[in-house]
Design a protein around this motif. Structure first.
Motif, PDB file in Angstrom:
ATOM      1  N   ARG A   1       0.904  -1.344   0.003  1.00  0.00           N
ATOM      2  CA  ARG A   1      -0.002   0.090  -0.127  1.00  0.00           C
ATOM      3  C   ARG A   1       0.891   1.370   0.103  1.00  0.00           C
ATOM      4  N   VAL A   2       2.091   1.381   0.741  1.00  0.00           N
ATOM      5  CA  VAL A   2       3.022   2.334   0.722  1.00  0.00           C
ATOM      6  C   VAL A   2       3.285   2.518  -0.534  1.00  0.00           C
ATOM      7  N   LEU A   3       3.845   1.521  -1.270  1.00  0.00           N
ATOM      8  CA  LEU A   3       4.550   1.533  -2.263  1.00  0.00           C
ATOM      9  C   LEU A   3       3.733   2.197  -3.245  1.00  0.00           C
ATOM     10  N   ARG A   4       2.423   1.521  -3.591  1.00  0.00           N
ATOM     11  CA  ARG A   4       1.751   2.163  -4.648  1.00  0.00           C
ATOM     12  C   ARG A   4       1.277   3.699  -4.266  1.00  0.00           C
ATOM     13  N   TRP A   5       1.078   3.954  -3.172  1.00  0.00           N
ATOM     14  CA  TRP A   5       0.847   5.508  -2.959  1.00  0.00           C
ATOM     15  C   TRP A   5       1.957   6.352  -3.279  1.00  0.00           C
ATOM     16  N   SER A   6       3.246   5.751  -2.804  1.00  0.00           N
ATOM     17  CA  SER A   6       4.547   6.560  -2.922  1.00  0.00           C
ATOM     18  C   SER A   6       5.136   6.718  -4.393  1.00  0.00           C
ATOM     19  N   MET A   7       4.676   5.639  -5.217  1.00  0.00           N
ATOM     20  CA  MET A   7       4.928   5.622  -6.701  1.00  0.00           C
ATOM     21  C   MET A   7       4.007   6.641  -7.226  1.00  0.00           C
ATOM     22  N   THR A   8       2.822   6.545  -6.703  1.00  0.00           N
ATOM     23  CA  THR A   8       1.767   7.433  -7.669  1.00  0.00           C
ATOM     24  C   THR A   8       2.121   9.042  -7.171  1.00  0.00           C
ATOM     25  N   GLY A   9       2.457   9.098  -6.063  1.00  0.00           N
ATOM     26  CA  GLY A   9       3.089  10.580  -5.806  1.00  0.00           C
ATOM     27  C   GLY A   9       4.308  10.955  -6.536  1.00  0.00           C
ATOM     28  N   LEU A  10       5.163  10.086  -6.841  1.00  0.00           N
ATOM     29  CA  LEU A  10       6.180  10.349  -7.677  1.00  0.00           C
ATOM     30  C   LEU A  10       5.723  10.815  -9.080  1.00  0.00           C
ATOM     31  N   ALA A  11       5.084   9.838  -9.717  1.00  0.00           N
ATOM     32  CA  ALA A  11       4.274  10.026 -10.880  1.00  0.00           C
ATOM     33  C   ALA A  11       3.719  11.366 -11.149  1.00  0.00           C
ATOM     34  N   LEU A  12       2.965  11.798 -10.205  1.00  0.00           N
ATOM     35  CA  LEU A  12       1.970  12.798 -10.219  1.00  0.00           C
ATOM     36  C   LEU A  12       2.817  14.262 -10.249  1.00  0.00           C
TER      37      LEU A  12
ATOM     38  N   VAL B   1       7.275  10.698 -19.179  1.00  0.00           N
ATOM     39  CA  VAL B   1       7.924   9.887 -18.347  1.00  0.00           C
ATOM     40  C   VAL B   1       7.029   9.603 -17.118  1.00  0.00           C
ATOM     41  N   SER B   2       6.277  10.734 -16.732  1.00  0.00           N
ATOM     42  CA  SER B   2       5.501  10.430 -15.611  1.00  0.00           C
ATOM     43  C   SER B   2       4.235   9.315 -16.083  1.00  0.00           C
ATOM     44  N   ILE B   3       3.784   9.144 -17.182  1.00  0.00           N
ATOM     45  CA  ILE B   3       2.691   8.318 -17.632  1.00  0.00           C
ATOM     46  C   ILE B   3       3.261   6.976 -17.566  1.00  0.00           C
ATOM     47  N   ILE B   4       4.531   6.788 -18.238  1.00  0.00           N
ATOM     48  CA  ILE B   4       5.172   5.615 -18.131  1.00  0.00           C
ATOM     49  C   ILE B   4       5.518   5.137 -16.744  1.00  0.00           C
ATOM     50  N   LEU B   5       5.781   6.034 -15.757  1.00  0.00           N
ATOM     51  CA  LEU B   5       6.017   5.613 -14.651  1.00  0.00           C
ATOM     52  C   LEU B   5       4.754   4.998 -13.891  1.00  0.00           C
ATOM     53  N   LEU B   6       3.596   5.868 -14.091  1.00  0.00           N
ATOM     54  CA  LEU B   6       2.399   5.475 -13.471  1.00  0.00           C
ATOM     55  C   LEU B   6       1.919   4.029 -13.957  1.00  0.00           C
ATOM     56  N   VAL B   7       1.979   3.907 -15.217  1.00  0.00           N
ATOM     57  CA  VAL B   7       1.339   2.602 -15.873  1.00  0.00           C
ATOM     58  C   VAL B   7       2.075   1.529 -15.370  1.00  0.00           C
ATOM     59  N   VAL B   8       3.396   1.735 -15.407  1.00  0.00           N
ATOM     60  CA  VAL B   8       4.686   0.381 -15.174  1.00  0.00           C
ATOM     61  C   VAL B   8       4.390   0.302 -13.594  1.00  0.00           C
ATOM     62  N   SER B   9       4.282   1.334 -12.753  1.00  0.00           N
ATOM     63  CA  SER B   9       4.348   1.022 -11.276  1.00  0.00           C
ATOM     64  C   SER B   9       2.901   0.271 -10.771  1.00  0.00           C
ATOM     65  N   THR B  10       1.998   0.845 -11.700  1.00  0.00           N
ATOM     66  CA  THR B  10       0.636   0.387 -10.981  1.00  0.00           C
ATOM     67  C   THR B  10       0.496  -1.126 -11.405  1.00  0.00           C
TER      68      THR B  10
ATOM     69  N   LEU C   1       6.151  14.766 -10.579  1.00  0.00           N
ATOM     70  CA  LEU C   1       7.307  14.870 -11.494  1.00  0.00           C
ATOM     71  C   LEU C   1       6.941  15.898 -12.520  1.00  0.00           C
ATOM     72  N   PRO C   2       6.142  15.911 -13.158  1.00  0.00           N
ATOM     73  CA  PRO C   2       5.793  16.842 -14.532  1.00  0.00           C
ATOM     74  C   PRO C   2       5.486  18.103 -14.094  1.00  0.00           C
ATOM     75  N   LEU C   3       5.161  18.260 -12.943  1.00  0.00           N
ATOM     76  CA  LEU C   3       4.711  19.582 -12.164  1.00  0.00           C
ATOM     77  C   LEU C   3       6.036  20.511 -12.039  1.00  0.00           C
ATOM     78  N   ILE C   4       7.288  19.960 -12.104  1.00  0.00           N
ATOM     79  CA  ILE C   4       8.386  20.532 -12.077  1.00  0.00           C
ATOM     80  C   ILE C   4       8.509  21.747 -13.153  1.00  0.00           C
ATOM     81  N   ALA C   5       8.127  21.215 -14.360  1.00  0.00           N
ATOM     82  CA  ALA C   5       8.169  22.137 -15.624  1.00  0.00           C
ATOM     83  C   ALA C   5       7.285  23.059 -15.664  1.00  0.00           C
ATOM     84  N   PHE C   6       6.304  23.400 -14.473  1.00  0.00           N
ATOM     85  CA  PHE C   6       5.429  24.320 -14.591  1.00  0.00           C
ATOM     86  C   PHE C   6       5.328  25.260 -13.425  1.00  0.00           C
TER      87      PHE C   6
END
Length: 362
Positions: A43-54, A137-146, A56-61
């Motif tokens: 459960r921790v792994l799922r939510w932490s990976m989701t947090g990373l994926a979501l 990268v975020s989309i790929i990370l989210l799909v693979v980790s899920t 990450l792209p915000l850095i560009a904005f």
């Protein structure tokens, strides 16, 4: 550079914002020590990976340095929790197997790191906008980790239980051993990884070969991790950790006496081979301290790891500017080697439960 220019700050302001990653890492270590328990790891792994994926792209904005600081803190927090929960799950899987698997798992991290750098470099060459790059990268990370977490959940890996041998481990000595191991391994890893290119350019006048330092070091780490499981199954964990220090020591000596850049690259390769087996075993030992609550050992380990990273890289910068690269490498190696020997001493005999021998199985 693109983010720095977009928010209108200099290197000083960017440097302050980048502290967010370290701050988030410290917070993540503290929280991970409390929440990583048997039954909650995925459960921790799922939510932490989701947090990373979501995140990450915000850095560009980001509109300013303060927002970047907050985002990097969230990223650092999520990264540590993902890192610790991945290794806790890997330790649980390892406990069901007779052969070692931790080094190949960490080899995939090394492969992912190399892949990420290649993607970043290629995107820069092709002038792909940072926003498009990070969103992809975020989309790929989210799909693979899920999908990966779902597959682990479906596998129903049994949670380890505390045995008499687990209870007999000298807990206080074990904690100090884990902390010393992590501090030393962080110094050993970050020094050539972040400073080899600069040293080759400024110290050995390597010219175009300067960029080969981190590449050779990372490649040697990847090779060492791909082969590490076979070696550990033959000689056991304690001997492998002693051997790893020997390989780094030989690499250090070769580097100090290197007459040119080519010989120095051999030194960094030997150094990388020695470092490659360190963190996979430290993560496993930390999780073994209390298999039903692996977060306790992993919290101490990840906190010491990040302190070691920050201390070693800043110390190397100050020392190389003050006394030169030769003495800088000598100082970092000497301190890290003393910590490593102290950790090996502390882990025997009262904390020997942290180790398994080549003949004892996982």
């Amino acid at each position: 550079d693109e983010v720095r220019d977009s928010i209108g700050v200099g290197n000083g302001g960017l440097g302050l914002a980048l502290l967010g990653g370290g701050l988030g890492g410290i917070l993540g270590s503290i929280v991970g020590g409390r929440v990583l328990r048997a039954g909650l790891i995925l459960r921790v792994l799922r939510w932490s990976m989701t947090g990373l994926a979501l995140t990450l792209p915000l850095i560009a904005f980001v509109p300013n340095a303060a927002t970047l600081l907050v985002l990097l803190t969230v990223l650092g927090f999520s990264d540590v929790l993902a890192d610790a929960s991945m290794n806790a799950e890997a330790a649980a899987i390892q406990s069901t197997m007779t052969n070692s698997i931790m080094h190949r798992i960490h080899a995939m991290w090394s492969l992912g790191f190399v892949t990420g750098t290649v993607i970043g470099w290629t995107s820069s060459v092709l002038d792909i906008p940072l926003k498009a790059q990070l969103i992809t990268v975020s989309i790929i990370l989210l799909v693979v980790s899920t999908r990966s977490v779902s597959a682990l959940d479906a596998a129903h890996i049994p949670s380890p239980t505390v045995t008499e041998s687990n209870r007999s481990v000298g807990v206080s000595r074990a904690v100090f051993a884990i902390v010393f191991f992590a501090l030393a391994a962080a110094a050993f890893e970050v020094t050539p990884n972040e400073w080899s290119a600069t040293a080759l350019r400024d110290w050995l006048d390597a010219g175009r070969l300067k960029g080969a330092g981190p590449v050779v070091f990372s490649a040697a780490m990847l090779i060492g991790r791909l082969r590490g499981d076979r070696v550990i199954d033959r000689i056991g964990e304690a001997r492998l950790l002693a051997l790893s220090l020997g390989s780094i020591a030989v690499g250090y000596v070769v580097l100090i006496v290197a007459p040119n850049a080519l010989v120095a690259l051999v030194a960094f390769a030997l150094w990388g081979l020695g470092v490659s087996v360190m963190f996979p075993q430290i993560y496993l030992m930390a999780a073994r301290m209390n298999p039903e609550h692996p977060g306790a050992g992993l919290a101490a380990m990840t906190l010491a790891q990040r302190i070691g990273f920050m201390t070693a890289t800043s110390s190397m910068g100050a020392l190389s500017a003050g006394v030169g690269y030769g003495w800088a490498f000598t100082t970092i190696f000497g301190v890290a080697a003393l910590l490593w020997v102290a950790a090996l001493t502390l882990s025997s005999p009262s904390s020997r439960g942290l180790f398994r021998t080549a003949a004892s199985g996982a």
